[in-house]
Enzyme design. Structure first.
Site, PDB file in Angstrom:
ATOM      1  N   PRO A  39      49.827  37.718  39.539  1.00 17.13           N
ATOM      2  CA  PRO A  39      48.509  37.357  40.052  1.00 17.13           C
ATOM      3  C   PRO A  39      48.398  37.859  41.484  1.00 17.13           C
ATOM      4  O   PRO A  39      49.318  37.668  42.279  1.00 17.13           O
ATOM      5  CB  PRO A  39      48.519  35.821  40.018  1.00 17.13           C
ATOM      6  CG  PRO A  39      49.960  35.433  40.030  1.00 17.13           C
ATOM      7  CD  PRO A  39      50.713  36.551  39.390  1.00 17.13           C
ATOM      8  N   MET A  40      47.294  38.531  41.808  1.00 13.39           N
ATOM      9  CA  MET A  40      47.079  39.002  43.185  1.00 13.39           C
ATOM     10  C   MET A  40      45.607  38.819  43.538  1.00 13.39           C
ATOM     11  O   MET A  40      44.742  39.386  42.875  1.00 13.39           O
ATOM     12  CB  MET A  40      47.474  40.478  43.318  1.00 13.39           C
ATOM     13  CG  MET A  40      48.965  40.722  43.258  1.00 13.39           C
ATOM     14  SD  MET A  40      49.365  42.459  43.438  1.00 13.39           S
ATOM     15  CE  MET A  40      49.078  43.090  41.797  1.00 13.39           C
ATOM     16  N   VAL A  41      45.360  38.033  44.566  1.00 13.59           N
ATOM     17  CA  VAL A  41      43.985  37.766  44.984  1.00 13.59           C
ATOM     18  C   VAL A  41      43.239  39.088  45.177  1.00 13.59           C
ATOM     19  O   VAL A  41      43.714  39.964  45.913  1.00 13.59           O
ATOM     20  CB  VAL A  41      43.975  36.955  46.306  1.00 13.59           C
ATOM     21  CG1 VAL A  41      42.588  36.918  46.912  1.00 13.59           C
ATOM     22  CG2 VAL A  41      44.475  35.554  46.047  1.00 13.59           C
ATOM     23  N   CYS A 155      51.409  29.685  46.974  1.00 20.29           N
ATOM     24  CA  CYS A 155      50.678  30.235  48.128  1.00 20.29           C
ATOM     25  C   CYS A 155      51.187  29.598  49.430  1.00 20.29           C
ATOM     26  O   CYS A 155      51.145  28.372  49.587  1.00 20.29           O
ATOM     27  CB  CYS A 155      49.177  30.012  47.982  1.00 20.29           C
ATOM     28  SG  CYS A 155      48.256  30.831  49.303  1.00 20.29           S
ATOM     29  N   HIS A 222      59.390  32.662  42.027  1.00 15.73           N
ATOM     30  CA  HIS A 222      59.361  33.634  43.119  1.00 15.73           C
ATOM     31  C   HIS A 222      60.565  33.301  44.003  1.00 15.73           C
ATOM     32  O   HIS A 222      60.607  32.228  44.611  1.00 15.73           O
ATOM     33  CB  HIS A 222      58.028  33.518  43.872  1.00 15.73           C
ATOM     34  CG  HIS A 222      57.907  34.477  45.017  1.00 15.73           C
ATOM     35  ND1 HIS A 222      56.826  34.512  45.859  1.00 15.73           N
ATOM     36  CD2 HIS A 222      58.737  35.454  45.462  1.00 15.73           C
ATOM     37  CE1 HIS A 222      57.002  35.454  46.760  1.00 15.73           C
ATOM     38  NE2 HIS A 222      58.158  36.037  46.545  1.00 15.73           N
ATOM     39  N   ASN A 259      61.440  41.518  44.781  1.00 20.86           N
ATOM     40  CA  ASN A 259      62.349  42.676  44.962  1.00 20.86           C
ATOM     41  C   ASN A 259      62.156  43.811  43.962  1.00 20.86           C
ATOM     42  O   ASN A 259      63.042  44.647  43.839  1.00 20.86           O
ATOM     43  CB  ASN A 259      63.831  42.277  44.883  1.00 20.86           C
ATOM     44  CG  ASN A 259      64.239  41.270  45.910  1.00 20.86           C
ATOM     45  OD1 ASN A 259      63.446  40.911  46.763  1.00 20.86           O
ATOM     46  ND2 ASN A 259      65.477  40.816  45.835  1.00 20.86           N
ATOM     47  N   ALA A 281      54.443  42.289  42.017  1.00 23.29           N
ATOM     48  CA  ALA A 281      53.137  42.306  42.689  1.00 23.29           C
ATOM     49  C   ALA A 281      53.037  43.559  43.553  1.00 23.29           C
ATOM     50  O   ALA A 281      52.401  44.547  43.159  1.00 23.29           O
ATOM     51  CB  ALA A 281      52.968  41.051  43.541  1.00 23.29           C
ATOM     52  N   GLU A 282      53.700  43.556  44.713  1.00 29.80           N
ATOM     53  CA  GLU A 282      53.548  44.692  45.629  1.00 29.80           C
ATOM     54  C   GLU A 282      54.031  46.000  45.013  1.00 29.80           C
ATOM     55  O   GLU A 282      53.440  47.041  45.238  1.00 29.80           O
ATOM     56  CB  GLU A 282      54.291  44.426  46.938  1.00 29.80           C
ATOM     57  CG  GLU A 282      53.471  43.601  47.891  1.00 29.80           C
ATOM     58  CD  GLU A 282      53.908  43.734  49.339  1.00 29.80           C
ATOM     59  OE1 GLU A 282      55.121  43.881  49.592  1.00 29.80           O
ATOM     60  OE2 GLU A 282      53.032  43.678  50.216  1.00 29.80           O
TER      61      GLU A 282
HETATM   62  C1  LIG Z   1      47.834  41.296  47.678  1.00 32.34           C
HETATM   63  C2  LIG Z   1      48.589  40.136  47.095  1.00 32.34           C
HETATM   64  C3  LIG Z   1      47.900  39.071  46.581  1.00 32.34           C
HETATM   65  C4  LIG Z   1      48.594  37.994  46.011  1.00 32.34           C
HETATM   66  N1  LIG Z   1      47.891  36.983  45.426  1.00 32.34           N
HETATM   67  C5  LIG Z   1      48.550  36.027  44.717  1.00 32.34           C
HETATM   68  C6  LIG Z   1      47.855  35.103  43.901  1.00 32.34           C
HETATM   69  O1  LIG Z   1      46.637  35.152  43.776  1.00 32.34           O
HETATM   70  N2  LIG Z   1      48.589  34.157  43.237  1.00 32.34           N
HETATM   71  C7  LIG Z   1      49.955  34.095  43.308  1.00 32.34           C
HETATM   72  O2  LIG Z   1      50.580  33.238  42.674  1.00 32.34           O
HETATM   73  N3  LIG Z   1      50.631  34.983  44.052  1.00 32.34           N
HETATM   74  C8  LIG Z   1      49.959  35.957  44.736  1.00 32.34           C
HETATM   75  N4  LIG Z   1      50.663  36.896  45.427  1.00 32.34           N
HETATM   76  C9  LIG Z   1      52.120  36.819  45.435  1.00 32.34           C
HETATM   77  C10 LIG Z   1      52.680  37.660  44.299  1.00 32.34           C
HETATM   78  O3  LIG Z   1      52.182  37.251  43.045  1.00 32.34           O
HETATM   79  C11 LIG Z   1      54.198  37.621  44.285  1.00 32.34           C
HETATM   80  O4  LIG Z   1      54.634  36.324  44.041  1.00 32.34           O
HETATM   81  C12 LIG Z   1      54.802  38.084  45.616  1.00 32.34           C
HETATM   82  O5  LIG Z   1      54.114  39.183  46.152  1.00 32.34           O
HETATM   83  C13 LIG Z   1      56.274  38.445  45.406  1.00 32.34           C
HETATM   84  O6  LIG Z   1      56.406  39.456  44.459  1.00 32.34           O
HETATM   85  P1  LIG Z   1      56.687  40.984  44.871  1.00 32.34           P
HETATM   86  O7  LIG Z   1      57.966  40.979  45.635  1.00 32.34           O
HETATM   87  O8  LIG Z   1      56.759  41.717  43.577  1.00 32.34           O
HETATM   88  O9  LIG Z   1      55.550  41.441  45.747  1.00 32.34           O
HETATM   89  C14 LIG Z   1      49.998  37.977  46.000  1.00 32.34           C
HETATM   90  C15 LIG Z   1      50.681  39.065  46.527  1.00 32.34           C
HETATM   91  C16 LIG Z   1      50.009  40.140  47.071  1.00 32.34           C
HETATM   92  C17 LIG Z   1      50.780  41.305  47.604  1.00 32.34           C
END
Ligand SMILES: Cc1cc2nc3c(=O)[nH]c(=O)nc-3n(C[C@H](O)[C@H](O)[C@H](O)COP(=O)(O)O)c2cc1C
Length: 574
Positions: A39-41, A155, A222, A259, A281-282
């Site tokens: 999920p990403m806002v 969050c 996470h 990671n 996510a990223e």
């Molecule tokens: C742009 C952006 C928006 C995000 N929005 C949410 C969200 O809406 N809900 C959520 O649970 N996590 C959100 N996250 C966190 C990611 O889902 C994830 O838990 C976090 O980035 C760690 O994962 P990663 O290392 O793959 O980036 C967001 C992350 C990013 C980069």
């Protein structure tokens, strides 16, 4: 763990009684996906999910479970505009109050984008909430269009602290329990939860058990603590996820998160954590092809590029084209333009092209014509475009400032302006590949290819660092592992917290400081500031109050105004 509650569930236009499965039985019923788009806002909206899935063969698409961006449960429940501008499962507005029978009678042709069984499943819709009734009310609206509903417990931002949701519910586990239990008992689809780890193994395990025992069907862990955000993000702790795997009941479905920078990291994470699936996510934001296996040598085609060192990836111009085609087809409901083949170095030489005038964007007259229509202003697929493209093109725009400037000028819904940026991108990629080919040819003839990454041509790598450095101590090895030429999708490697501190303590020259300030202002202007933005919306809620009229109490509906803060794109909300 699977229980046998009969609930009506829509499949295409045929209403059917389907058993509400729980836990592992539910997970298996959606194809046991190992790949999970986070999920990403404002960034995991429909078009982006479609793009990410498009790199998997059709037969493997059920192996990818996608999450919507987080929605605010109260806003979603009480604000029709908020609802319709964030989630568009039907061509008409979502019925409110939800009407499962009515929805089950609608023909397939009434289905629109989000959760469409033909192309947007499996799908989980995520909410943040601190009220069991709000959460259930909001979730009931989306239940006919998704496979599960997820509760955001991750969050870490100030707005979540002020609004008392996300990771700040760690302080009130009993409230978490109430919300999950209510949805487990009363919602047609399973409830899942995504949370951050705590300081110790013991505390994290106890917390995970609370969430699981309340009725969460999948736990997304996470592997970072609440404090790990912004410059302090650092690395996720896979060992902690492994500990949960070994100490929670065996049939618990666990997704590991954190990671994942490249495709190979998915298998490494599954191995290290023992999780059922891996969420990114990223990694996905900078490289939407991350879920796809690279093609075999010789099978690259035009979309994938492999250097002489064997390293490669999907080309950004190819990904950009696919993205634009999805926007045309789905977000705008029109045929994408007919495009010629992507450049390939084996193509015959073209005659030199006439002088170019696209850099400044389409002529003013056309720009005026391309003002977004009213309905497009809140189209989540259009509002997310600029930020997506800045992520995708990050390495390219740092070299090709004309692309950066043209993209920065794009206004929401001005598709011609975005098509122009695509043309500029295609040209930059072509020039990059041609320069690479020339460098390789001359290196071969003189037999003096440079190996130092400072002076090496684009596409050459220094492998020595990869073996020697501990990724928890230095990000240099990770940078070396992930670095690709600018025309290839690649992750953004964050400096580790201690590197950021060291950087901060460095004395910058006035010139360097000014450059950094300018860069920061630019990033802010296009919404790429790490901490993102917060938008205040005023919500009008109707409440029934008892009023005395001639001695008797009668219920009166009153409109109250309430400010609710909702996160905008760029805000890491989990
Ligand atoms: C742009 C952006 C928006 C995000 N929005 C949410 C969200 O809406 N809900 C959520 O649970 N996590 C959100 N996250 C966190 C990611 O889902 C994830 O838990 C976090 O980035 C760690 O994962 P990663 O290392 O793959 O980036 C967001 C992350 C990013 C980069």
């Amino acid at each position: 763990m699977a229980s046998e509650v009969q609930t009506p569930k829509m499949e295409g236009d045929k209403p059917s009684q389907r058993t509400k499965l729980r836990g592992r039985a539910f997970y298996e019923s959606i194809g046991s996906p190992k790949l999970v788009l986070a999920p990403m806002v404002e960034q995991s909206e429909f078009a982006w999910r479609m793009l990410s899935r498009s790199f998997l063969p059709a037969s493997e698409q059920s192996n990818l479970l996608a999450y919507t961006p987080m929605f605010h449960s109260k806003m979603f429940l009480e604000g029709p505009k908020y609802r319709d501008s964030h989630f568009q499962p039907l061509k008409s507005a979502m019925p409110s109050p939800p009407d499962t029978y009515h929805i089950s009678q609608l023909p397939d042709s009434e289905r629109h984008l989000d959760g469409n069984p033909a192309f947007d499943r499996p799908l989980t819709v995520q909410f943040c909430s601190n009220d069991p009734d709000d959460l259930l009310g909001a979730a009931k609206h989306v239940a006919p269009f998704c496979d599960a509903v997820d509760l955001n417990l991750g969050c870490p931002q100030g707005i979540a602290r002020r609004g008392n949701y996300g990771a700040f519910l760690q302080e009130t586990p009993e409230l978490i329990g109430k919300m999950i239990k209510k949805l487990d008992e009363e919602l047609d689809v399973p409830i899942t939860a995504k949370f951050r780890i705590l300081e110790t193994k013991e505390k994290t395990l106890a917390y995970a058990k609370t969430i699981l025992d309340a009725g969460a069907n999948i736990l997304t862990v996470h592997g970072r603590r609440r404090e790990q955000k912004g410059h302090n993000t650092g690395l996720a702790d896979w060992k902690m996820i492994r500990y949960l795997r070994e100490n929670l009941p065996k049939d618990t479905v666990i997704f590991a998160n954190g990671n994942i920078l490249q495709h190979d990291d998915i298998a490494k994470c599954l191995e290290a954590t023992g999780a059922d699936g891996v969420m990114t996510a990223e990694g996905n934001l900078y490289d939407p092809t991350i879920f796809a296996k690279p093609p075999s040598i010789g099978e690259e085609g035009r979309e994938y590029w492999r250097g002489r060192d064997g390293k490669g990836g999907y080309r950004v111009d190819a990904v950009f084209r696919r993205y634009m085609d999805i926007i045309h087809k789905y977000a705008l409901g029109q045929e994408p333009p007919v495009r010629g083949p992507l450049f390939h170095p084996d193509d015959p030489e073209e005659p030199p092209s006439p002088p170019r005038d696209e850099d400044e964007g389409p002529p003013r007259k056309r720009q005026k014509q391309n003002k977004p229509e009213k309905g497009q202003l809140k189209n989540p697929n259009l509002t997310a475009m600029q930020a997506h493209l800045f992520h995708l093109l990050r390495p390219l725009v740092s070299k090709h400032h004309n692309v950066r400037d043209a993209l920065a000028k794009c206004r929401m819904g001005d598709i011609d302006a975005y098509e122009n940026v695509l043309k500029l991108t295609e040209r930059a990629v072509k020039e990059g590949i041609q320069a690479y080919e020339r460098d390789q040819a001359s290196a071969q003839t003189t037999n003096s290819a440079k190996t130092n990454s400072e002076s090496a041509p684009e596409g050459a790598h220094d492998d020595t660092q990869e073996e020697e450095l501990d990724p928890y101590e230095s990000s240099l090895a990770t940078v070396a592992r992930c670095k690709r030429p600018f025309w290839i999708c690649q992750p953004y490697v964050r400096p580790l917290p201690k590197e950021a501190i060291e950087k901060g303590s460095m004395q910058l020259s006035k010139k360097e400081k000014k450059r950094l300030e300018e860069q920061e202002a630019e990033a802010k202007a296009v919404g790429l500031q790490p901490e993102g933005r917060v938008e205040k919306e005023t919500l009008e809620t109707k409440t029934s109050n008892g009023h005395k009229v001639e001695g008797t109490t009668v219920p009166v509906e009153e409109t109250q105004q309430e400010d609710v803060e909702i996160p905008k794109e760029g805000l890491v909300c989990g």
